[in-house]
Design a protein around this motif. Structure first.
Motif, PDB file in Angstrom:
ATOM      1  N   HIS A  82     -13.944 -13.310  17.071  1.00  0.00           N
ATOM      2  CA  HIS A  82     -13.765 -14.428  15.173  1.00  0.00           C
ATOM      3  C   HIS A  82     -14.771 -13.932  14.531  1.00  0.00           C
ATOM      4  O   HIS A  82     -14.955 -14.884  13.660  1.00  0.00           O
ATOM      5  CB  HIS A  82     -12.856 -15.901  15.888  1.00  0.00           C
ATOM      6  N   PRO A 130     -18.468 -12.120  13.107  1.00  0.00           N
ATOM      7  CA  PRO A 130     -18.758 -11.246  12.439  1.00  0.00           C
ATOM      8  C   PRO A 130     -18.608 -10.689  13.047  1.00  0.00           C
ATOM      9  O   PRO A 130     -19.996 -10.292  14.717  1.00  0.00           O
ATOM     10  CB  PRO A 130     -19.904 -11.634  11.115  1.00  0.00           C
ATOM     11  N   GLU A 131     -19.440  -9.125  13.068  1.00  0.00           N
ATOM     12  CA  GLU A 131     -19.674  -7.924  13.997  1.00  0.00           C
ATOM     13  C   GLU A 131     -20.786  -7.871  13.632  1.00  0.00           C
ATOM     14  O   GLU A 131     -21.703  -7.134  14.797  1.00  0.00           O
ATOM     15  CB  GLU A 131     -18.834  -6.338  13.402  1.00  0.00           C
ATOM     16  N   GLN A 132     -22.039  -8.615  12.679  1.00  0.00           N
ATOM     17  CA  GLN A 132     -23.365  -7.911  12.607  1.00  0.00           C
ATOM     18  C   GLN A 132     -24.235  -9.457  13.806  1.00  0.00           C
ATOM     19  O   GLN A 132     -25.143  -8.985  14.518  1.00  0.00           O
ATOM     20  CB  GLN A 132     -24.200  -8.874  11.161  1.00  0.00           C
ATOM     21  N   TYR A 133     -23.152 -10.118  14.715  1.00  0.00           N
ATOM     22  CA  TYR A 133     -23.632 -10.637  15.608  1.00  0.00           C
ATOM     23  C   TYR A 133     -23.147 -10.404  16.907  1.00  0.00           C
ATOM     24  O   TYR A 133     -23.141 -10.966  17.752  1.00  0.00           O
ATOM     25  CB  TYR A 133     -22.903 -11.976  15.631  1.00  0.00           C
ATOM     26  N   GLY A 166     -20.144 -10.056  17.402  1.00  0.00           N
ATOM     27  CA  GLY A 166     -18.600  -9.841  17.168  1.00  0.00           C
ATOM     28  C   GLY A 166     -17.066  -9.441  17.235  1.00  0.00           C
ATOM     29  O   GLY A 166     -17.773  -7.909  16.465  1.00  0.00           O
ATOM     30  N   GLY A 167     -15.863  -9.374  16.708  1.00  0.00           N
ATOM     31  CA  GLY A 167     -15.193  -8.245  16.466  1.00  0.00           C
ATOM     32  C   GLY A 167     -14.858  -7.833  15.018  1.00  0.00           C
ATOM     33  O   GLY A 167     -14.129  -7.425  14.668  1.00  0.00           O
ATOM     34  N   GLY A 168     -15.282  -9.876  14.369  1.00  0.00           N
ATOM     35  CA  GLY A 168     -14.863  -9.207  12.839  1.00  0.00           C
ATOM     36  C   GLY A 168     -13.756  -9.752  12.372  1.00  0.00           C
ATOM     37  O   GLY A 168     -13.032  -9.649  11.455  1.00  0.00           O
ATOM     38  N   ASP A 213     -10.643 -12.192  11.414  1.00  0.00           N
ATOM     39  CA  ASP A 213     -10.955 -13.246  10.696  1.00  0.00           C
ATOM     40  C   ASP A 213      -9.739 -14.562  10.806  1.00  0.00           C
ATOM     41  O   ASP A 213      -9.455 -13.892  12.062  1.00  0.00           O
ATOM     42  CB  ASP A 213      -9.667 -12.547   8.987  1.00  0.00           C
ATOM     43  N   SER A 232      -7.511 -14.625  15.133  1.00  0.00           N
ATOM     44  CA  SER A 232      -8.113 -15.487  15.830  1.00  0.00           C
ATOM     45  C   SER A 232      -6.677 -15.586  16.253  1.00  0.00           C
ATOM     46  O   SER A 232      -6.795 -16.770  17.410  1.00  0.00           O
ATOM     47  CB  SER A 232      -8.336 -16.756  14.801  1.00  0.00           C
ATOM     48  N   TYR A 272     -22.222 -21.220  13.176  1.00  0.00           N
ATOM     49  CA  TYR A 272     -21.140 -19.758  11.588  1.00  0.00           C
ATOM     50  C   TYR A 272     -21.210 -20.143  10.486  1.00  0.00           C
ATOM     51  O   TYR A 272     -21.761 -19.846   9.450  1.00  0.00           O
ATOM     52  CB  TYR A 272     -20.631 -19.276  12.065  1.00  0.00           C
ATOM     53  N   SER A 296      -8.188 -17.916   6.180  1.00  0.00           N
ATOM     54  CA  SER A 296      -9.148 -16.868   5.594  1.00  0.00           C
ATOM     55  C   SER A 296      -9.336 -16.625   4.622  1.00  0.00           C
ATOM     56  O   SER A 296     -10.547 -15.684   3.992  1.00  0.00           O
ATOM     57  CB  SER A 296      -8.279 -15.892   6.129  1.00  0.00           C
TER      58      SER A 296
END
Length: 377
Positions: free
Chosen positions: A52, A54-57, A59-61, A63, A67, A96, A304
């Protein structure tokens, strides 16, 4: 009718297979033994702990819809594991949405890799009346805080690496005096009580917490001082969608067991599924599950898109928890005496379902939220 994207369908099918192979076979064990670290390890390996984020952290990105797809599919194998994920995401999402860039960059990659988070609002004398909490964080001259008090019925406590704790920084200001703090599990002065022996959801860990002069740095504060109650309520709006997703998954699991039994159990020369008295139970169950699903995906889409969904989430939680309990009860009835036995699973599903009417805001609180909005001038 809500339609999933190709990516959402791919994730759904992957999680469905994962649940069938890795989660469902462990649900009875968890009911008898508690939290399962092996399942947690496999959730991490599958990348589901941070899907759930963001990819920058890391995660899978995904929404809000993605989830809830994951929560829903996991709940078809174990409501306890789905609740564990719900509580973990509820706490991490507070960082987040409301945390500083420094907090996001530090804690969210940890959440994505599988570190466990817990949401700490409820106290022994402050459940539904959340603004009545007594835990206090006193600001020191150097900008740090000293935390005292305690929490009760905290999901993921005892296994969590980090706690998001609501405490009063201005006790005279009521709800507007509550702030949120990140408390690591190894904080000096933090005591985790015994694991609660609960009616259901036994695969999720639940303990009391005690705070004795815990010294917290200034950067442990999430958001602004006094914004904690609003932050917590916003987080619970999203978590109540997850309760609906759990209710749907758990109800479907129960109905599947009852369906198989009804088609196999023969009385008076034919399967009991052929009797109208039994068959009509499945008609009612199927209609309730479809209604839950429609509310889940509609409300998840609202989240979302950044729309406010307080009332819709309350409506979803109110009805989904009620219907899930009713469905599990009917499934026990379909199985008759076998339904009362722990060997046939559905009695466990009923025990798990009852929590959905209590946790993250009781059904009575949901009715207060809904009626207040409906009757507002």
């Amino acid at each position: 009718m809500f339609k999933f994207t190709e990516e959402q369908i791919m994730i759904r099918d992957m999680v469905r297979e994962f649940t069938k192979n890795e989660v469902e076979p462990r649900d009875k064990w968890m009911d008898e033994n508690g939290f399962d670290w092996e399942v947690h390890k496999k959730l991490c390996e599958a990348g589901l702990m941070g899907i759930h984020l963001p990819e920058q952290y890391g995660g899978g990105g995904g929404d809000a819809v993605m989830s809830e797809i994951v929560i829903n599919e996991i709940a078809k194998g174990s409501a306890s594991v789905a609740l564990f994920l719900d509580a973990d995401w509820l706490a991490a999402d507070m960082i987040y949405v409301h945390g500083s860039e420094e907090q996001k960059n530090h804690y969210l990659p940890l959440a994505a890799e599988g570190k466990i988070f817990a949401f700490g609002l409820t106290e022994s004398n402050a459940g539904s009346d959340a603004a009545a909490i007594k835990s206090v964080a006193v600001k020191q001259p150097d900008g740090s805080y000293v935390l005292n008090g305690g929490k009760a019925w905290i999901t993921n406590s005892g296994v969590a690496d980090y706690y998001l704790i609501m405490a009063k920084t201005d006790p005279e200001a009521g709800a507007k005096g509550i702030s949120v703090f990140i408390v690591p599990k190894d904080a000096e002065g933090l005591t985790v009580g015994k694991f609660e022996h609960k009616m259901g959801m036994c695969g999720s860990a639940t303990c009391e917490l005690s705070f004795d002069n815990i010294k917290l740095p200034a950067d442990a504060l999430v958001g602004k001082e006094g914004a904690g109650f609003k932050i917590a309520m916003m987080a619970l709006d999203g978590a109540r969608i997850s309760i609906g997703a759990i209710a749907s998954g758990l109800a479907q699991h129960a109905m599947e067991v009852a369906k198989n039994y009804a088609n196999e159990r023969v009385t008076f020369g034919k399967p009991i599924a052929k009797y109208q008295g039994v068959a009509f139970k499945f008609a009612d169950m199927a209609a309730k599950i479809r209604a839950i699903d429609l509310m889940v995906w509609d409300t998840a889409q609202m989240k979302s898109e950044g729309q406010r969904h307080t009332v819709e989430a309350a409506e979803l939680k109110l009805m989904s928890s009620k219907w899930c309990c009713e469905i599990c009860d009917e499934c026990i009835q379909v199985l008759g005496g076998n339904g009362y036995s722990r060997e046939f699973h559905v009695e466990r599903f009923y025990r798990d379902a009852k929590l959905l009417e209590i946790g993250e805001g009781t059904s009575e609180i949901q009715r207060m939220v809904i009626s207040g909005a409906v009757l507002a001038k």
